[in-house]
Scaffold this motif. Structure first.
Motif, PDB file in Angstrom:
ATOM      1  N   ILE A 171       0.838  -1.206   0.000  1.00 41.45           N
ATOM      2  CA  ILE A 171       0.000   0.000   0.000  1.00 41.45           C
ATOM      3  C   ILE A 171       0.867   1.249   0.000  1.00 41.45           C
ATOM      4  O   ILE A 171       0.632   2.202  -0.741  1.00 41.45           O
ATOM      5  CB  ILE A 171      -0.942  -0.005   1.216  1.00 41.45           C
ATOM      6  N   ARG A 172       1.914   1.242   0.828  1.00 42.87           N
ATOM      7  CA  ARG A 172       2.807   2.400   0.895  1.00 42.87           C
ATOM      8  C   ARG A 172       3.551   2.592  -0.426  1.00 42.87           C
ATOM      9  O   ARG A 172       3.738   3.728  -0.883  1.00 42.87           O
ATOM     10  CB  ARG A 172       3.800   2.212   2.042  1.00 42.87           C
ATOM     11  N   MET A 173       3.966   1.503  -1.055  1.00 43.11           N
ATOM     12  CA  MET A 173       4.655   1.597  -2.343  1.00 43.11           C
ATOM     13  C   MET A 173       3.710   2.081  -3.437  1.00 43.11           C
ATOM     14  O   MET A 173       4.112   2.836  -4.328  1.00 43.11           O
ATOM     15  CB  MET A 173       5.262   0.254  -2.713  1.00 43.11           C
ATOM     16  N   HIS A 174       2.455   1.674  -3.385  1.00 43.78           N
ATOM     17  CA  HIS A 174       1.467   2.189  -4.343  1.00 43.78           C
ATOM     18  C   HIS A 174       1.371   3.712  -4.240  1.00 43.78           C
ATOM     19  O   HIS A 174       1.388   4.425  -5.252  1.00 43.78           O
ATOM     20  CB  HIS A 174       0.086   1.587  -4.060  1.00 43.78           C
ATOM     21  N   GLU A 175       1.250   4.195  -3.017  1.00 47.18           N
ATOM     22  CA  GLU A 175       1.127   5.645  -2.805  1.00 47.18           C
ATOM     23  C   GLU A 175       2.375   6.369  -3.291  1.00 47.18           C
ATOM     24  O   GLU A 175       2.281   7.429  -3.932  1.00 47.18           O
ATOM     25  CB  GLU A 175       0.886   5.927  -1.318  1.00 47.18           C
ATOM     26  N   LEU A 176       3.538   5.807  -2.994  1.00 50.55           N
ATOM     27  CA  LEU A 176       4.796   6.420  -3.406  1.00 50.55           C
ATOM     28  C   LEU A 176       4.926   6.433  -4.920  1.00 50.55           C
ATOM     29  O   LEU A 176       5.253   7.470  -5.523  1.00 50.55           O
ATOM     30  CB  LEU A 176       5.966   5.649  -2.784  1.00 50.55           C
ATOM     31  N   LEU A 177       4.676   5.288  -5.553  1.00 45.02           N
ATOM     32  CA  LEU A 177       4.794   5.215  -7.005  1.00 45.02           C
ATOM     33  C   LEU A 177       3.820   6.167  -7.669  1.00 45.02           C
ATOM     34  O   LEU A 177       4.196   6.890  -8.603  1.00 45.02           O
ATOM     35  CB  LEU A 177       4.531   3.781  -7.476  1.00 45.02           C
ATOM     36  N   PHE A 178       2.586   6.204  -7.201  1.00 44.06           N
ATOM     37  CA  PHE A 178       1.581   7.072  -7.815  1.00 44.06           C
ATOM     38  C   PHE A 178       2.001   8.537  -7.726  1.00 44.06           C
ATOM     39  O   PHE A 178       1.902   9.286  -8.697  1.00 44.06           O
ATOM     40  CB  PHE A 178       0.225   6.870  -7.138  1.00 44.06           C
TER      41      PHE A 178
END
Length: 248
Positions: A171-178
């Motif tokens: 979830i944290r990586m999704h937010e960062l990538l986005f």
């Protein structure tokens, strides 16, 4: 399958695609893995590619990355020269520091400064001199993301980059990538098995089966995306295309 619409510049003229494939086929040992694939990706478009194991997803990504030399194939592929690949594992060099990994192969006078900025952007400021084995799996993947983006690619190819991470780190990586993608606006192809991940991140979702694109759907949902009627309807359609009943 209908062809995707191209975005328009302020003068109302269609922009040239950032990525173009025409009649692309690939075979291994006499078995066809990609079968006459034709696609356009618009500049700055985030495309997610989903499908069953062995459907040809990673083969398509490797063809776009130019990593399939020696494979029997046909068709034409037009991609930007400036492209980076983000793999499922971080592929960091254990004998080099975090910063050295990020700027490895980057031959510019400001490489170190760019590397430090990239690490700050992924939340790893202060870890420049750490060794990769001192980082958690999520931190290692953030280093890999910094390494991919420090080169300011026009095309980012991501092959299941979050598949090995735990749910919270994903979830944290999704937010960062986005966030980073929206800031830098490269064209992105994300290969994933996760339908929810595809819907949350992408502007468009492709479904591949037996080497062919069988579904090409825009994701017309506002960000941030969560479970609602529109999300659930698209999820059910994509799962049905994959031959999976939506029981969750």
């Amino acid at each position: 399958m209908t062809a995707p619409l191209h975005p328009y510049d302020p003068r109302g003229e269609a922009l040239a695609p950032a990525v173009s494939l025409r009649g692309v086929s690939r075979s291994f040992g006499g078995r066809t893995v990609l079968a006459d694939v034709s696609l356009d990706f618009a500049p700055g478009e985030f495309v997610a590619l989903i499908g069953k194991s062995g459907s040809g997803k990673s083969t398509l990504l490797r063809a776009l990355a130019g990593l399939d030399d020696g494979v029997v194939g046909e068709g034409t592929i037009d991609v930007p020269a400036d492209r980076s690949v983000l793999f499922q594992d971080s592929r960091l060099l254990p004998w080099k520091s975090v910063l050295a990994n990020v700027v490895f192969g980057l031959r510019t006078s400001d490489a170190e400064a760019r590397g430090r900025r990239a690490l700050a952007n992924v939340g790893l400021a202060g870890r420049e001199e750490a060794w990769p084995n001192a980082l958690s799996g999520g931190e290692q993947q953030r280093v890999a993301l910094a390494r991919s983006l420090v080169r300011e690619p026009v095309l980012l190819l991501a092959d299941e980059p979050f598949g090995a991470l735990d749910a919270l780190t994903r979830i944290r990586m999704h937010e960062l990538l986005f966030r980073l993608i929206r800031e830098r606006q490269p064209t992105v192809l994300l290969v994933t098995h996760d339908v929810d991940e595809a819907i949350k991140l992408a502007d468009r979702v492709l479904v591949m089966d037996e080497g062919r694109i069988i579904v090409d759907r825009p994701v017309d949902l506002a960000h941030p995306r969560g479970k609602d009627a529109g999300f659930d309807a698209l999820r059910a359609d994509l799962l049905a295309a994959l031959g999976v009943a939506d029981a969750i």
